[in-house]
Design an enzyme around this catalytic site. Structure first.
Site, short mmCIF file in Angstrom:
data_model
loop_
_atom_site.label_atom_id
_atom_site.label_comp_id
_atom_site.label_asym_id
_atom_site.label_seq_id
_atom_site.Cartn_x
_atom_site.Cartn_y
_atom_site.Cartn_z
N GLY A 173 89.41 -15.08 -23.75
CA GLY A 173 89.87 -15.95 -22.66
C GLY A 173 91.36 -15.72 -22.46
NE ARG A 187 92.13 -54.60 -6.06
CZ ARG A 187 91.06 -55.31 -6.34
NH1 ARG A 187 90.15 -55.56 -5.41
NH2 ARG A 187 90.86 -55.76 -7.55
CD GLU A 233 93.73 -17.90 -10.39
OE1 GLU A 233 94.87 -17.45 -10.18
OE2 GLU A 233 92.86 -17.97 -9.51
#
Ligand code: CAA
Length: 412
Positions: free
Chosen positions: A132, A270, A368
């Site tokens: 990886g 809210r 990436e």
């Protein structure tokens, strides 16, 4: 570093088109495609029809040649509506850059016009189960069989896998070499032995497939060896990532803006303690911090992208790409976290769109190149730059020299 960020008219035009598509096709369907984990073909077709896949393709191959800054603007707009769709778009650039940056004239003429037209989607196959962050530690092999290469092995986490027609695949051609071990190939969907095996069940970006790609003695014609030279794959992969990271960073800026906009609207609606919660200072601090970080990330991303458009591959641009990717994606995670906080209990529920922004943000810090790898890249550049700062040596006494303030006093 790039000082002036200049937006071409074309880039602004493409940004406006991306916003229209995001408003019409992406945001209204984001929850649906997240839920069913399916690709939003309708939006992708709209992107193709509007010519947005032409953004990053050079003019001579049917593109707009609008560059990395325009790519960033488009990715940002799409990701504002749905971060998953942002990467579904941007990964086409990631998969195309090995051809754009390293391909032969014949490869560019054959593949880039199809990508530009949106007739063919692209994917990038670098990562493997055991490779990886250590991208040079690949195990997938490509054997030279005289008139063709034969690819054997498995790739992991191929974004756009299955949807894509063209795959940039990195494989070992010379296991004995340190710096020329890897080569890059173009593998087309439907090539015998090339299969999509596992479709991942993901935490976020669920509208874009991430898959395992398997290569069972896949015959690849020699003309699909990217650049026509074996051993150039790792360099092509690194240059590609330098060009693509501002795109993923822009996706993060879009995701931050999208989450912040929702939080802002909600905070003004809210009511608690008799007033909109945006009137409470602690909520105001969260909103202000979100805005400050998002804008800082945006400027860094634009500067990184503009630098690439300005001078192309360079150590300075490699560093800027890593700075932008790391900063913008960390910001996206922070902003998404605070945005959920603004929504309170409702933010934790899938009934509201903000939970998806939070789930989608996490991968930004991972793919990436993890943000740990970005920091490693940045630090390596800094260590090299230290050699250019020799003028500062005189101001830093060695352990056996007079302290700095005493030298100053003696000179006065
Ligand atoms: N541009 C050009 N060449 C470069 C380069 C660059 N930016 N960076 C390194 N190189 C060259 C070096 O000059 C060196 O060349 P020589 O052998 O000729 O001297 C060679 O590459 C090896 O360089 P390093 O010694 O620096 O390599 P390394 O093994 O230490 O690894 C690394 C460097 C930066 C950690 C790299 O492995 C890396 O970037 N890892 C992260 C991988 C990654 O980003 N994966 C993402 C997969 S794609 C994805 O996630 C997309 C998605 O799903 C959407």
């Amino acid at each position: 570093m790039q000082q002036n960020i200049v937006f071409s008219e074309k880039a602004r035009e493409l940004q406006a088109i991306a916003k229209e598509i995001a408003d019409k096709y992406v945001r209204p369907n984001a929850a649906k495609y997240d839920k069913i984990q399916e690709y939003n073909f309708e939006a992708a077709q709209a992107v193709a029809k509007a010519g947005l896949f032409r953004t990053f393709i050079p003019k001579e191959y049917g593109g707009h040649g609008a560059g990395v800054l325009a790519l960033a603007l488009v990715a940002e707009e799409l990701a504002k509506a749905d971060s998953g769709f942002g990467v579904a778009f941007a990964v086409n650039a990631l998969g195309s850059f090995p051809i754009i940056l390293g391909g032969t004239e014949e490869q560019k003429k054959k593949f880039l016009p199809q990508i530009a037209a949106g007739d063919k989607f692209v994917a990038f196959c670098l990562s493997e189960k055991f490779a990886g962050s250590d991208a040079s530690g690949l195990a997938v092999r490509a054997f030279d069989r005289g008139d063709h290469y034969e690819i054997c092995g498995e790739k992991k986490w191929t974004t756009n896998g299955g949807v894509a027609d063209i795959y940039s695949v990195f494989a070992v051609t010379d296991p004995t070499s340190k710096s020329r071990r890897i080569s890059a190939f173009i593998v087309e969907k439907g090539t015998p032995g090339f299969e999509i095996k596992k479709v991942e069940d993901k935490m976020g970006i669920r509208c874009v497939p991430v898959v395992e790609t398997h290569f069972d003695h896949v015959k690849v014609p020699k003309e699909n060896l990217i650049g026509g030279r074996a051993g150039m794959g790792f360099k092509h992969a690194m240059m590609t990532l330098d060009f693509a990271r501002p795109g993923v960073a822009a996706q993060a800026v879009g995701a931050s803006q999208g989450a912040m906009d929702l939080a802002n609207v909600y905070a003004n609606r809210r009511q608690q303690f008799g007033v909109p919660i945006s009137q409470h200072q602690m909520v105001q601090k969260m909103l202000a911090d979100m805005s400050m970080k998002t804008e800082a990330a945006r400027q860094l991303v634009y500067a990184a992208a503009a630098g690439i458009d300005d001078v192309g591959p360079s150590p300075a641009n490699s560093k800027m790409a890593a700075l932008a990717k790391c900063f913008a994606t960390d910001v996206a995670m922070e902003v998404a976290t605070d945005a959920v906080q603004v929504f309170g209990g409702y933010g934790f529920m899938e009934d509201y769109p903000i939970a998806k922004f939070f789930r989608d943000a996490k991968i930004l810090q991972i793919y990436e190149g993890t943000n740990q790898i970005q920091r490693l890249v940045i630090a390596r550049h800094m260590i090299r730059e230290a050699g250019e700062l020799d003028i500062l040596q005189q101001y830093i006494p060695t352990e056996t020299q007079e302290p700095y303030h005493q030298v100053e006093a003696a000179q006065a």
